[in-house]
Design an enzyme around this catalytic site. Structure first.
Site, PDB file in Angstrom:
ATOM      1  N   HIS A  17       0.837  -0.623  -0.689  1.00  0.00           N
ATOM      2  CA  HIS A  17      -0.515  -0.087   0.368  1.00  0.00           C
ATOM      3  C   HIS A  17       0.488   1.359   0.376  1.00  0.00           C
ATOM      4  CE1 HIS A  17      -3.603   2.224   1.374  1.00  0.00           C
ATOM      5  NE2 HIS A  17      -2.751   3.292   1.997  1.00  0.00           N
ATOM      6  N   GLU A  18       1.128   1.438   0.602  1.00  0.00           N
ATOM      7  CA  GLU A  18       1.968   2.710   0.671  1.00  0.00           C
ATOM      8  C   GLU A  18       3.345   2.919  -0.050  1.00  0.00           C
ATOM      9  OE1 GLU A  18       2.143   4.322   3.408  1.00  0.00           O
ATOM     10  OE2 GLU A  18       0.771   3.327   4.594  1.00  0.00           O
ATOM     11  N   HIS A  65       2.337   4.730  -2.343  1.00  0.00           N
ATOM     12  CA  HIS A  65       2.031   5.942  -2.318  1.00  0.00           C
ATOM     13  C   HIS A  65       3.528   6.546  -2.319  1.00  0.00           C
ATOM     14  CE1 HIS A  65      -1.739   6.884  -0.216  1.00  0.00           C
ATOM     15  NE2 HIS A  65      -1.873   6.007   0.816  1.00  0.00           N
ATOM     16  N   GLU A  88      -4.425   7.663  -2.216  1.00  0.00           N
ATOM     17  CA  GLU A  88      -5.505   6.619  -2.442  1.00  0.00           C
ATOM     18  C   GLU A  88      -5.127   5.656  -3.335  1.00  0.00           C
ATOM     19  OE1 GLU A  88      -4.501   6.072   0.853  1.00  0.00           O
ATOM     20  OE2 GLU A  88      -5.841   4.556   1.549  1.00  0.00           O
TER      21      GLU A  88
HETATM   22 ZN    ZN Z   1      -3.304   5.008   2.120  1.00  0.00          ZN
END
Ligand code: ZN
Length: 493
Positions: A257-258, A261, A287
């Site tokens: 997830h990170e 980003h 996101e």
């Molecule tokens: Zn996030």
């Protein structure tokens, strides 16, 4: 524009100091130094405020705003700065510094409250932050509901009405879908239970980061209480995670997830590095990239065709679990308490709970006292779970403790944007081949050209049209979830 660009450089230098301090506070700085640090940090925020709200710059921006000879990019820059400045100038310097101090103190108290399951300790800070939020909103625009302003801050163009429509669709289609999945309960999630040595998890995370093209020459990776990404600059991207020895997915999917980003900010074009086009990227679009990596790509069976045998080598007890069983387990659904660990299907319902509470706080239909009880009632209503304590309830997220109201809805929106983007990506790329044959750079290249390089130089709507050929359409998200979970749990919609 030259004066503006020089001023922007100065701002970016202060931001470098402030964000490095912020990263330090959340990762390695010792607790006892927090009073000293927070006071200096607040002082520097005040200096930043002085530079940001400089009257000569403000007047120049007002003039440039009327200048018809500006090109589209400069015009957009002027618009974003003017909005930013008008909002910031609505507070006096004293109020700005006082508010920043409140946020820093509240975050410290929240951490202690969460550790000790002590909502009473945190509640007065939360109430103060809500009051401050209302006060700030009133100063910015007295004619509009505070929550409308905050929603637009995190996702330009979004309103209560648009979110209401979106969440109504979630209620109509996702809640019945979840009920069917829970009834069926046919995927054995427990099959991957076991003990996963944390050092080995760290090594495996690095292998996955490498697979995703997240290179150590411009990134840094460590642990923290609450996982996050800090994009200090496009070539200084820092991400964090946390570990659970009993759950391999906990840290792993947080990292994926990170990385989503981080990859976004790394692939911003050189021209926008350090500018407002980097700092003003909306939460929803940001996101969408992390969710795309985490769910649409990272939970895909083809992703695991490249990586599962490596995971099995690190953790040999998985050799008795075949790849199909593993991937089913990774995609399984089970209503739970913690948002960041929620599966794809229950995730938007966690956000729905937060959205309704925030909306209620700011239209005063919900009292600010005992919000923990409101939280628990809504969790029962939408996810049918009984929250056992506030640490697993209202105290789980840092957002409200840092004064961020209106942020959460952008998370659900990001997941929905990601479905729309993934739908186009599959038409233009052979995603199956890319994932199973270690060619992730082709996905990164596609995302750079379609989304990443622009940062906030385009609005969220423009970005979506640029990437997918149409405006935001939540039906891709609903269809994706219905299709995925009806297949996985073997039932008809
Ligand atoms: Zn996030």
């Amino acid at each position: 524009m030259e004066v503006i660009n020089n001023w922007e450089f100065k701002l970016s230098a202060y931001r470098l100091a402030l964000s490095t301090l912020g990263f330090d506070t959340q990762t390695i700085a010792p607790k006892d130094g927090s009073k000293y640090r927070n006071e200096r940090h607040s002082f520097l925020s005040g200096e930043y405020y002085n530079i940001l709200t400089d009257d000569t710059i403000y007047n120049r921006l007002l003039k440039l705003d009327k200048d018809s000879s500006l090109n589209k990019t400069d015009k957009r820059k002027v618009t974003l700065y003017l909005k930013n400045l008008k909002d910031t100038k609505s507070l006096s310097k004293e109020e700005y510094v006082e508010y920043n101090k409140l946020v820093l103190d509240s975050s410290d108290v929240w951490e202690v409250a969460r550790e000790n399951n002590d909502y009473e300790l945190f509640e007065p800070y939360l109430i103060k932050l809500i009051e401050y939020g209302k006060k700030i909103a009133k100063k910015r625009n007295n004619n509009i509901n505070a929550y409308e302003l905050f929603l637009d801050d995190y996702e330009e163009g979004m309103t209560i009405q648009k979110y209401d429509e979106f969440f109504n669709l979630i209620k109509e289609r996702i809640i019945p879908l979840l009920k069917k999945v829970v009834q069926k309960n046919s995927v054995n999630k427990g099959i991957i239970k076991g003990v996963y040595d944390i050092d080995k998890q760290k090594e495996f995370n690095k292998i996955i980061m490498n697979y995703l093209g997240f290179d150590e020459s411009w990134s840094y990776f460590t642990t923290s209480a609450h996982p996050f990404t800090s994009g200090i600059s496009k070539n200084d991207i820092r991400i964090t995670t946390r570990y659970d020895e009993k759950d391999i997915l906990y840290s792993l999917y947080g990292v994926i997830h990170e990385v989503g980003h981080g990859m976004y900010e790394h692939q911003n074009s050189d021209e926008i590095n350090g500018t407002i086009f980097n700092t003003a990227i909306t939460s929803g679009i940001h996101e969408s990239q992390s969710r795309l990596f985490e769910n649409y790509l990272g939970r895909n069976i083809n992703f695991w065709k490249s990586n599962y045998h490596i995971l099995q080598d690190y953790f040999p007890h998985l050799k008795s679990v075949n790849i199909n069983e593993f991937v089913s387990s990774v995609n399984s659904c089970e209503p739970s308490f913690i948002r960041t660990e929620a599966d794809e299907l229950t995730y938007p319902l966690h956000i729905l709970v937060r959205y309704e509470i925030e909306k209620g706080i700011f239209d005063s239909s919900i009292k600010t006292e005992n919000l923990n009880k409101v939280w628990n009632l809504k969790m029962k209503q939408y996810l049918n779970v009984d929250v056992p304590n506030d640490s697993l309830g209202i105290l789980q997220d840092v957002h409200w403790a840092s004064g961020s109201f209106g942020y959460f809805p952008a998370y659900a929106l990001g997941s929905a944007y990601a479905a729309q983007i993934f739908n186009t990506m599959k038409k233009e790329l052979n995603v199956e081949d890319i994932l199973s044959n270690n060619k992730f750079n082709l996905i990164n290249d596609w995302l750079r050209e379609k989304i990443h390089k622009f940062g906030a130089s385009l609005t969220p709507q423009e970005l979506l049209i640029n990437a997918t050929g149409e405006e935001f359409n939540p039906i891709y998200y609903i269809n994706y979830l219905e299709d995925k979970y009806s297949k996985l749990y073997n039932f008809e919609i």
